[in-house]
Design a protein around this motif. Structure first.
Motif, PDB file in Angstrom:
ATOM      1  N   UNK A 157       0.746  -1.355  -0.081  1.00  0.00           N
ATOM      2  CA  UNK A 157      -0.097  -0.045  -0.134  1.00  0.00           C
ATOM      3  C   UNK A 157       0.939   1.337   0.050  1.00  0.00           C
ATOM      4  N   UNK A 158       1.813   1.212   0.649  1.00  0.00           N
ATOM      5  CA  UNK A 158       2.741   2.550   0.946  1.00  0.00           C
ATOM      6  C   UNK A 158       3.636   2.761  -0.648  1.00  0.00           C
ATOM      7  N   UNK A 159       3.892   1.782  -1.135  1.00  0.00           N
ATOM      8  CA  UNK A 159       4.857   1.940  -2.516  1.00  0.00           C
ATOM      9  C   UNK A 159       3.726   2.208  -3.584  1.00  0.00           C
ATOM     10  N   UNK A 160       2.447   1.628  -3.380  1.00  0.00           N
ATOM     11  CA  UNK A 160       1.648   2.150  -4.571  1.00  0.00           C
ATOM     12  C   UNK A 160       1.184   3.536  -4.179  1.00  0.00           C
ATOM     13  N   UNK A 161       1.245   3.988  -3.155  1.00  0.00           N
ATOM     14  CA  UNK A 161       0.905   5.472  -2.721  1.00  0.00           C
ATOM     15  C   UNK A 161       2.136   6.497  -2.787  1.00  0.00           C
ATOM     16  N   UNK A 162       3.504   5.784  -3.124  1.00  0.00           N
ATOM     17  CA  UNK A 162       4.508   6.676  -3.334  1.00  0.00           C
ATOM     18  C   UNK A 162       5.300   7.176  -2.363  1.00  0.00           C
ATOM     19  N   UNK A 163       4.889   6.398  -1.189  1.00  0.00           N
ATOM     20  CA  UNK A 163       5.794   6.517   0.013  1.00  0.00           C
ATOM     21  C   UNK A 163       7.078   5.650   0.090  1.00  0.00           C
ATOM     22  N   UNK A 164       7.943   5.940  -0.695  1.00  0.00           N
ATOM     23  CA  UNK A 164       9.053   5.083  -0.880  1.00  0.00           C
ATOM     24  C   UNK A 164      10.020   4.946   0.098  1.00  0.00           C
ATOM     25  N   UNK A 165      10.030   6.001   0.929  1.00  0.00           N
ATOM     26  CA  UNK A 165      10.993   6.006   2.235  1.00  0.00           C
ATOM     27  C   UNK A 165      10.242   4.961   3.333  1.00  0.00           C
ATOM     28  N   UNK A 166       9.130   5.140   3.307  1.00  0.00           N
ATOM     29  CA  UNK A 166       8.387   4.152   4.281  1.00  0.00           C
ATOM     30  C   UNK A 166       8.237   2.749   3.870  1.00  0.00           C
ATOM     31  N   UNK A 167       8.122   2.837   2.627  1.00  0.00           N
ATOM     32  CA  UNK A 167       8.114   1.253   1.971  1.00  0.00           C
ATOM     33  C   UNK A 167       9.320   0.715   2.259  1.00  0.00           C
ATOM     34  N   UNK A 168      10.436   1.458   2.248  1.00  0.00           N
ATOM     35  CA  UNK A 168      11.949   0.646   2.563  1.00  0.00           C
ATOM     36  C   UNK A 168      11.990   0.489   4.006  1.00  0.00           C
ATOM     37  N   UNK A 169      11.523   1.192   4.808  1.00  0.00           N
ATOM     38  CA  UNK A 169      11.456   0.971   6.214  1.00  0.00           C
ATOM     39  C   UNK A 169      10.658  -0.434   6.395  1.00  0.00           C
ATOM     40  N   UNK A 170       9.453  -0.664   5.892  1.00  0.00           N
ATOM     41  CA  UNK A 170       8.754  -1.738   6.074  1.00  0.00           C
ATOM     42  C   UNK A 170       9.419  -3.045   5.637  1.00  0.00           C
ATOM     43  N   UNK A 171      10.062  -2.646   4.522  1.00  0.00           N
ATOM     44  CA  UNK A 171      10.768  -3.802   3.667  1.00  0.00           C
ATOM     45  C   UNK A 171      11.955  -4.298   4.761  1.00  0.00           C
ATOM     46  N   UNK A 172      12.628  -3.300   5.435  1.00  0.00           N
ATOM     47  CA  UNK A 172      13.596  -3.884   6.196  1.00  0.00           C
ATOM     48  C   UNK A 172      13.167  -4.775   7.413  1.00  0.00           C
ATOM     49  N   UNK A 173      11.951  -4.282   7.759  1.00  0.00           N
ATOM     50  CA  UNK A 173      11.600  -5.452   9.021  1.00  0.00           C
ATOM     51  C   UNK A 173      11.010  -6.611   8.627  1.00  0.00           C
ATOM     52  N   UNK A 174      11.121  -6.868   7.041  1.00  0.00           N
ATOM     53  CA  UNK A 174      10.910  -8.353   6.717  1.00  0.00           C
ATOM     54  C   UNK A 174      12.248  -9.182   6.568  1.00  0.00           C
ATOM     55  N   UNK A 175      13.180  -8.616   7.145  1.00  0.00           N
ATOM     56  CA  UNK A 175      14.470  -9.430   6.925  1.00  0.00           C
ATOM     57  C   UNK A 175      14.515 -10.780   7.304  1.00  0.00           C
ATOM     58  N   UNK A 176      13.931 -11.196   8.419  1.00  0.00           N
ATOM     59  CA  UNK A 176      13.783 -12.772   8.829  1.00  0.00           C
ATOM     60  C   UNK A 176      12.830 -13.491   7.860  1.00  0.00           C
ATOM     61  N   UNK A 177      12.193 -12.989   6.953  1.00  0.00           N
ATOM     62  CA  UNK A 177      11.236 -13.696   6.150  1.00  0.00           C
ATOM     63  C   UNK A 177      11.817 -13.644   4.687  1.00  0.00           C
ATOM     64  N   UNK A 178      12.770 -14.361   4.313  1.00  0.00           N
ATOM     65  CA  UNK A 178      13.562 -14.072   3.133  1.00  0.00           C
ATOM     66  C   UNK A 178      12.676 -14.047   1.888  1.00  0.00           C
ATOM     67  N   UNK A 179      11.756 -14.718   1.603  1.00  0.00           N
ATOM     68  CA  UNK A 179      10.984 -14.740   0.248  1.00  0.00           C
ATOM     69  C   UNK A 179      10.156 -13.256   0.505  1.00  0.00           C
TER      70      UNK A 179
END
Length: 230
Positions: free
Chosen positions: A106-128
């Motif tokens: 939802x964040x990346x589709x709303x062009x909030x790329x900075x927060x999308x990257x933050x959310x991505x980093x929270x998924x490090x333990x889930x590789x896929x």
């Protein structure tokens, strides 16, 4: 039935339970019924069910669960902007990988790329999930013509998540960026690592482009005919 994942029967059980006097505002039953509807992919049904209830009846912990469920249902119902609003409202309570992943989308589709990257980093333990989000960030940068940033993210997926379809997709995207940079030989060389049949058509387009751009017209024609006849 809920524990057995028999969602339809569990929904019926919760409906009956909530009709009993004194149970109308039981938060766990209320939320579990919503989850049962959600697990049946009835996203419009979730929105209708939850939106008609008063969140103030519940504590912040339970109301946040309702909002997160509304966010996911709205997202999968195609109401991305509404989903993003709901996710933002419950931001501090979002901890599950599935919820973080959906919030990322939802964040990346709303062009909030900075927060999308933050959310991505929270998924490090889930590789896929993690590497798919990195790939999608690469696509985002590609779409806004920030090609060096795109290359960086595709390269991370290719290098750090080898022997996967996502790695091959990333390598193909890097080859396409090579074409944009007129690095035709590099593009062709990279494509040796793209072996998946499902990527064959896109791979062939890159090879044809590289052949024509470097004056190998017959090779390009042969590839084109082969692709048309396959």
């Amino acid at each position: 039935e809920f524990g057995k994942k028999n969602w339809k029967r569990a929904e019926q059980s919760y409906t009956a339970f909530l009709k009993i006097k004194g149970n109308e505002s039981n938060p766990r039953a209320f939320i579990n019924k919503g989850l049962c509807i959600y697990r049946q992919d009835n996203f419009a049904g979730v929105i209708s069910y939850l939106s008609n209830e008063k969140l103030e009846l519940f504590s912040s912990e339970y109301s946040s669960q309702v909002v997160i469920l509304l966010a996911k249902a709205s997202f999968y119902a195609g109401q991305v902007d509404k989903a993003y609003e709901y996710f933002n409202a419950a931001r501090e309570y979002i901890r599950e990988a599935e919820d973080i992943d959906c919030y990322f989308e939802a964040a990346i589709r709303n062009d909030n790329i900075d927060y999308a990257k933050d959310l991505s980093s929270r998924l490090r333990d889930d590789k896929p999930r993690y590497f798919r989000t990195l790939y999608e960030i690469g696509l985002y940068y590609k779409d806004i013509f920030s090609y060096e940033d795109a290359r960086g993210y595709f390269s991370r997926v290719f290098m750090d998540y080898p022997d996967t379809m996502l790695s091959e997709q990333s390598l193909l995207e890097i080859a396409l960026l090579d074409i944009k940079d007129a690095q035709y030989d590099e593009a062709v060389s990279r494509l040796k690592g793209v072996k998946s049949k499902s990527l064959e058509n896109r791979k062939t387009v890159v090879l044809i482009t590289a052949a024509y751009k470097t004056g190998r017209y017959q090779e390009g024609m042969d590839l084109l005919r082969k692709n048309i006849n396959s």
